[in-house]
Write a protein that holds these residues in place. Structure first.
Motif, mmCIF file in Angstrom:
data_model
loop_
_atom_site.group_PDB
_atom_site.id
_atom_site.type_symbol
_atom_site.label_atom_id
_atom_site.label_comp_id
_atom_site.label_asym_id
_atom_site.label_seq_id
_atom_site.Cartn_x
_atom_site.Cartn_y
_atom_site.Cartn_z
ATOM 1 N N VAL A 1 35.766 46.794 47.512
ATOM 2 C CA VAL A 1 35.358 45.421 48.026
ATOM 3 C C VAL A 1 36.595 44.328 48.365
ATOM 4 O O VAL A 1 36.616 44.032 49.242
ATOM 5 C CB VAL A 1 33.802 44.838 47.790
ATOM 6 N N VAL A 2 36.808 44.195 47.108
ATOM 7 C CA VAL A 2 38.229 43.219 47.153
ATOM 8 C C VAL A 2 39.438 44.185 47.296
ATOM 9 O O VAL A 2 40.105 44.839 46.239
ATOM 10 C CB VAL A 2 37.776 42.661 45.314
ATOM 11 N N ASP A 3 39.815 44.083 48.036
ATOM 12 C CA ASP A 3 41.342 45.139 48.382
ATOM 13 C C ASP A 3 42.350 44.271 47.680
ATOM 14 O O ASP A 3 43.307 44.883 47.955
ATOM 15 C CB ASP A 3 41.484 45.118 50.140
ATOM 16 N N ASP A 4 42.249 42.808 47.701
ATOM 17 C CA ASP A 4 43.542 41.877 46.473
ATOM 18 C C ASP A 4 44.003 42.540 45.182
ATOM 19 O O ASP A 4 43.322 42.220 44.792
ATOM 20 C CB ASP A 4 43.354 40.725 47.534
ATOM 21 N N PRO A 5 45.441 43.283 44.810
ATOM 22 C CA PRO A 5 44.857 43.531 43.296
ATOM 23 C C PRO A 5 44.750 42.073 43.021
ATOM 24 O O PRO A 5 44.559 42.089 41.706
ATOM 25 C CB PRO A 5 46.148 44.553 43.480
ATOM 26 N N TYR A 6 45.752 41.220 43.032
ATOM 27 C CA TYR A 6 45.614 39.763 42.547
ATOM 28 C C TYR A 6 44.063 38.975 42.656
ATOM 29 O O TYR A 6 44.153 38.414 41.407
ATOM 30 C CB TYR A 6 47.097 38.741 43.207
ATOM 31 N N GLU A 7 43.554 39.378 43.200
ATOM 32 C CA GLU A 7 42.217 38.981 43.298
ATOM 33 C C GLU A 7 41.376 39.506 42.222
ATOM 34 O O GLU A 7 39.956 39.060 41.458
ATOM 35 C CB GLU A 7 41.717 37.909 44.686
ATOM 36 N N ARG A 8 41.512 40.768 42.250
ATOM 37 C CA ARG A 8 40.688 41.942 41.152
ATOM 38 C C ARG A 8 41.167 41.496 39.462
ATOM 39 O O ARG A 8 40.251 41.139 38.912
ATOM 40 C CB ARG A 8 41.031 43.380 41.850
ATOM 41 N N ALA A 9 42.440 41.348 39.207
ATOM 42 C CA ALA A 9 42.643 40.183 38.572
ATOM 43 C C ALA A 9 42.763 39.044 38.444
ATOM 44 O O ALA A 9 42.224 39.041 36.977
ATOM 45 C CB ALA A 9 44.538 40.273 38.233
ATOM 46 N N GLN B 1 39.145 27.757 46.273
ATOM 47 C CA GLN B 1 40.255 28.123 46.304
ATOM 48 C C GLN B 1 40.806 28.759 46.019
ATOM 49 O O GLN B 1 39.812 30.304 45.670
ATOM 50 C CB GLN B 1 40.247 27.533 44.594
ATOM 51 N N ALA B 2 42.262 29.394 46.860
ATOM 52 C CA ALA B 2 42.722 31.000 46.683
ATOM 53 C C ALA B 2 42.679 31.467 45.221
ATOM 54 O O ALA B 2 43.113 30.455 44.118
ATOM 55 C CB ALA B 2 43.641 30.551 47.679
ATOM 56 N N ALA B 3 42.800 32.861 44.880
ATOM 57 C CA ALA B 3 43.512 33.202 43.767
ATOM 58 C C ALA B 3 45.123 32.848 43.117
ATOM 59 O O ALA B 3 45.178 32.706 44.288
ATOM 60 C CB ALA B 3 42.590 34.859 43.687
ATOM 61 N N PRO B 4 44.570 33.150 41.904
ATOM 62 C CA PRO B 4 46.582 32.702 41.960
ATOM 63 C C PRO B 4 47.238 33.840 41.648
ATOM 64 O O PRO B 4 46.726 34.674 41.941
ATOM 65 C CB PRO B 4 46.613 32.279 40.084
ATOM 66 N N HIS B 5 48.106 33.950 42.147
ATOM 67 C CA HIS B 5 49.876 34.720 42.872
ATOM 68 C C HIS B 5 50.567 34.475 42.239
ATOM 69 O O HIS B 5 51.077 33.755 41.158
ATOM 70 C CB HIS B 5 49.499 35.045 43.838
ATOM 71 N N PRO B 6 51.625 35.627 42.025
ATOM 72 C CA PRO B 6 52.812 35.568 40.816
ATOM 73 C C PRO B 6 53.214 34.115 42.181
ATOM 74 O O PRO B 6 53.709 34.709 43.342
ATOM 75 C CB PRO B 6 52.823 36.620 41.143
ATOM 76 N N GLY B 7 54.002 34.102 41.387
ATOM 77 C CA GLY B 7 55.372 32.450 41.923
ATOM 78 C C GLY B 7 54.504 31.378 41.545
ATOM 79 O O GLY B 7 55.367 30.530 42.264
#
Length: 395
Positions: free
Chosen positions: A190-198, A251-257
């Motif tokens: 369902v959640v293909d974005d690894p940062y959203e899963r984290a 709000q979007a999930a936080p990403h590295p950087g």
């Protein structure tokens, strides 16, 4: 007086609240889960406390404290069957078909699941469906029981999910509550974005109270907390997809950087604050041994000459002449240039000792890029997004 001091003055700890409400520890925890006692987060510690006005509201009830204690009274199968005047076996059949929903579970010393029910709901079921308490069960229920149907775990999960969704207003925390009902494989689909899963994993609510500590019992309890029926899995997948759409809009999930977390709705926090450099390929063994400055003709070492015989006195005198020495030095110049990039020969391994693995070449460029990235992150005031502290406080 600071904000935290004013909050602590207007609130009390859960233990103090349970004492003033004349409830036991398990009864107070169950009252909080059912929403009978409202709690508020206190400061940055993540712990929840009870407001003084909430205690005054509960104490002002005409049936206090007996009424509150009756609403949080939990009974097992034997006691619930006694309330309805039926056998424990018949009550178990009715619970398996979904007529009574459990409020919590535990494992006994034999690792068998023990379900607990609210006495108030059990009594309400007896008043609403008296025909199911006597005589033979309907054919539909008997067929479902013959098919080994058991809705107790599913009904418990539905009750727990409702409690978690009512405990927070954060869209990402609500999505994490729905995601906790799925196993990692379903969640990744369902959640293909690894940062959203984290991010969902950081907001995941803790396990239910009374989770076993040992590995064998904990595996059984964790299986009960995840959906296993195909219809239930499909329902939670759809609910999670809708919850993610709402959370991404807020709000979007936080990403590295990302330097900061603040930002407009639908915009990634910290966007445009850092520019990522294109990753350069790591140096290989060939590039370390053969620099590109050397021509292909000089990349291979010259053949080692065979051992020559000792020079005779006449030949040695001829070699010491100035003209001969100059010509010999000029002839040997290409050999010295070609051998400057050649690695020394490996030391022979003594007999009977196994040869060790070759050491990889050093990577100064990779270390320099890593140190540069850490310095830029420290200078920007950012750091690792998230941490040990949970952003959401669950009851």
């Amino acid at each position: 007086m600071t904000v935290d001091e004013r909050t602590r003055t207007a609130t009390v700890t859960p233990g103090r609240a349970a004492e003033e409400l004349e409830l036991g520890r398990d009864e107070f925890r169950l009252a909080v889960q059912l929403g009978l006692v409202r709690t508020v987060p206190a400061g940055e510690s993540g712990r929840r406390r009870v407001e003084r006005r909430e205690l005054d509201r509960l104490k002002a009830a005409p049936d206090f404290p007996a009424g509150l204690r009756d609403r949080v009274r939990a009974v097992g199968t034997t006691e619930a069957a006694a309330l309805l005047g039926i056998t424990p076996e018949r009550f178990t059949r009715l619970a398996r078909t979904g007529h009574v929903s459990p409020v919590r579970f535990s494992l006994n010393r034999y690792r068998a699941v023990v379900w607990t029910y609210l006495a108030e709901e059990v009594a309400g079921f007896g008043l609403a469906c008296p025909a199911l308490l006597t005589g033979r069960l309907p054919l539909e229920l008997r067929e479902r029981l013959a098919a080994q149907e058991d809705l107790r775990p599913r009904n418990w999960r539905a009750r727990r999910l409702g409690v978690l969704l009512r405990a927070t207003d954060d869209p990402w925390a609500q999505a994490a509550a729905v995601a906790s009902m799925l196993d990692p494989v379903q969640l990744a689909e369902v959640v293909d974005d690894p940062y959203e899963r984290a991010h969902l994993d950081r907001l995941r609510p803790p396990g239910p109270p009374g989770m076993p500590v040992r590995a064998a019992g904990r595996d059984i309890a964790e299986r009960l907390t995840r959906a296993d029926d195909p219809d239930e899995i499909l329902w939670h997948r759809l609910s999670l997809a809708l919850a993610l759409d709402e959370a991404r809009t807020a709000q979007a999930a936080p990403h590295p950087g990302d330097v900061g977390r603040s930002g407009e709705a639908g915009e990634r926090p910290g966007a445009g604050t850092s520019v990522r450099k294109r990753r350069q390929p790591a140096p290989t063994m060939a590039s370390a041994l053969f620099p590109p400055a050397l021509s292909p003709a000089l990349r291979l070492p010259p053949a080692r000459p065979a051992a020559a015989a000792p020079l005779q006195p006449s030949a040695a005198a001829a070699a010491t002449s100035p003209a001969t020495a100059t010509s010999a030095a000029a002839a040997a110049a290409p050999d010295l240039a070609s051998t400057s990039a050649w690695a020394p020969a490996p030391v022979p391994t003594p007999a009977g000792r196994p040869a060790g693995p070759e050491r990889p070449p050093s990577r100064p460029a990779a270390r320099a890029r890593l140190l540069d990235r850490l310095r830029r992150r420290r200078a920007a005031g950012g750091g690792r997004v998230g941490g040990r502290k949970r952003p959401a406080t669950w009851p």
